[in-house]
Design an enzyme around this catalytic site. Structure first.
Site, short mmCIF file in Angstrom:
data_model
loop_
_atom_site.label_atom_id
_atom_site.label_comp_id
_atom_site.label_asym_id
_atom_site.label_seq_id
_atom_site.Cartn_x
_atom_site.Cartn_y
_atom_site.Cartn_z
N PRO A 137 41.36 28.27 -18.42
CA PRO A 137 42.60 28.56 -19.14
C PRO A 137 42.42 29.42 -20.38
O PRO A 137 41.46 29.26 -21.13
CB PRO A 137 43.14 27.18 -19.52
CG PRO A 137 41.98 26.26 -19.42
CD PRO A 137 41.09 26.83 -18.36
N ARG B 150 43.18 37.16 -27.79
CA ARG B 150 42.97 35.82 -28.36
C ARG B 150 41.72 35.80 -29.25
O ARG B 150 40.62 36.09 -28.76
CB ARG B 150 42.78 34.85 -27.19
CG ARG B 150 42.39 33.45 -27.59
CD ARG B 150 41.97 32.66 -26.35
NE ARG B 150 41.59 31.31 -26.69
CZ ARG B 150 40.80 30.56 -25.94
NH1 ARG B 150 40.31 31.03 -24.79
NH2 ARG B 150 40.50 29.35 -26.32
N ASN C 282 33.10 29.74 -16.53
CA ASN C 282 33.50 29.43 -17.90
C ASN C 282 34.72 28.52 -17.78
O ASN C 282 35.83 29.00 -17.56
CB ASN C 282 33.84 30.70 -18.67
CG ASN C 282 34.16 30.39 -20.13
OD1 ASN C 282 34.43 29.24 -20.49
ND2 ASN C 282 34.14 31.40 -20.97
N HIS D 110 35.94 20.37 -21.84
CA HIS D 110 35.85 19.25 -22.77
C HIS D 110 36.52 17.97 -22.28
O HIS D 110 36.35 16.92 -22.88
CB HIS D 110 36.44 19.68 -24.13
CG HIS D 110 35.88 20.99 -24.59
ND1 HIS D 110 34.53 21.18 -24.82
CD2 HIS D 110 36.47 22.21 -24.81
CE1 HIS D 110 34.33 22.45 -25.20
NE2 HIS D 110 35.48 23.09 -25.18
N ASP E 43 33.85 16.59 -11.34
CA ASP E 43 33.55 16.06 -10.00
C ASP E 43 33.45 17.19 -8.97
O ASP E 43 32.57 17.18 -8.10
CB ASP E 43 34.64 15.06 -9.56
CG ASP E 43 34.48 13.69 -10.22
OD1 ASP E 43 33.42 13.43 -10.83
OD2 ASP E 43 35.43 12.88 -10.13
N SER F 211 31.58 31.93 -26.67
CA SER F 211 31.22 31.46 -28.01
C SER F 211 30.17 30.35 -27.88
O SER F 211 29.78 29.99 -26.76
CB SER F 211 32.46 30.92 -28.73
OG SER F 211 32.88 29.70 -28.13
N ARG G 278 34.91 20.48 -29.25
CA ARG G 278 34.20 21.42 -28.37
C ARG G 278 32.73 21.07 -28.18
O ARG G 278 32.02 21.69 -27.40
CB ARG G 278 34.29 22.84 -28.94
CG ARG G 278 35.68 23.40 -28.98
CD ARG G 278 35.70 24.84 -29.45
NE ARG G 278 36.98 25.17 -30.04
CZ ARG G 278 38.07 25.51 -29.36
NH1 ARG G 278 38.03 25.60 -28.05
NH2 ARG G 278 39.20 25.77 -29.98
C1 DQA Z 1 35.04 28.78 -24.35
C2 DQA Z 1 34.88 27.68 -25.39
C3 DQA Z 1 35.91 26.58 -25.19
O1 DQA Z 1 35.76 25.58 -26.19
C4 DQA Z 1 37.31 27.14 -25.30
O2 DQA Z 1 38.27 26.15 -25.02
C5 DQA Z 1 37.53 28.37 -24.48
C6 DQA Z 1 36.46 29.34 -24.33
C7 DQA Z 1 34.07 29.96 -24.59
O3 DQA Z 1 33.97 30.80 -23.71
O4 DQA Z 1 33.47 30.07 -25.66
O5 DQA Z 1 38.63 28.62 -24.01
O6 DQA Z 1 34.75 28.24 -23.08
#
Ligand code: DQA
Length: 148
Positions: free
Chosen positions: A10, A18, A74, A80, A87, A105, A114
């Site tokens: 998402p 973003r 990703n 989280h 699963d 990140s 996170r």
């Molecule tokens: C993310 C890190 C996650 O905490 C966050 O909700 C994202 C992007 C990242 O690519 O750093 O949407 O997965």
């Protein structure tokens, strides 16, 4: 040619817009182009997809198992809290297929929610904090694992 699906969860459809200071200024189309090119160089048949819908992402895990496809994922915010996705990811690695978790990140250095990933325990490996380059490393890891 070995198949790999690069799954993005998402809000990753909003890359480029973003929080560019966190996720960079390049968009999903650029990521798709990069992954496709990196895959081609590695002899992998790469498909890139993105969804904000948990059921759809879970469905892609089922499809990966059925079609013997490796996964670079990703999971974004699903990382989280989604035990359903954990699963489904487990089914992929249980089938002997590589599943590399990637984060643009470094989630551990950010908000406390996170710091925990429900996906990492079932992933083959996790790559964080390297921007889009993390996807390249993940594809290299898949190529290496499939070769071994
Ligand atoms: C993310 C890190 C996650 O905490 C966050 O909700 C994202 C992007 C990242 O690519 O750093 O949407 O997965």
């Amino acid at each position: 040619m070995n198949k790999v699906v690069v799954v993005n969860g998402p809000n990753l459809g909003r890359l480029g817009v973003r929080e560019p200071e966190v996720y960079g200024s390049q968009d999903l189309a650029a990521l798709t182009e990069d992954c496709t090119r990196w895959g081609r160089d590695l002899g992998l048949d790469v498909r890139v997809c993105q969804s904000d819908d948990e059921a759809e992402v879970i469905g892609w895990m089922h499809r990966a198992v059925d079609e013997h496809t490796s996964v670079v994922m990703n999971p974004a915010a699903f990382t989280h809290y989604s035990y359903g996705l954990a699963d489904a990811a487990h089914m992929v690695t249980d089938a002997g297929l590589p599943l590399i978790e990637v984060h643009i990140s470094n989630p551990s250095s950010r908000d406390s929610f996170r710091k925990h990933s429900v996906i990492s325990p079932v992933a083959t490996s996790t790559i964080t904090g390297l921007g889009f380059f993390g996807y390249r490393l993940a594809l290299e890891a898949v190529a290496h694992l499939l070769d071994a």
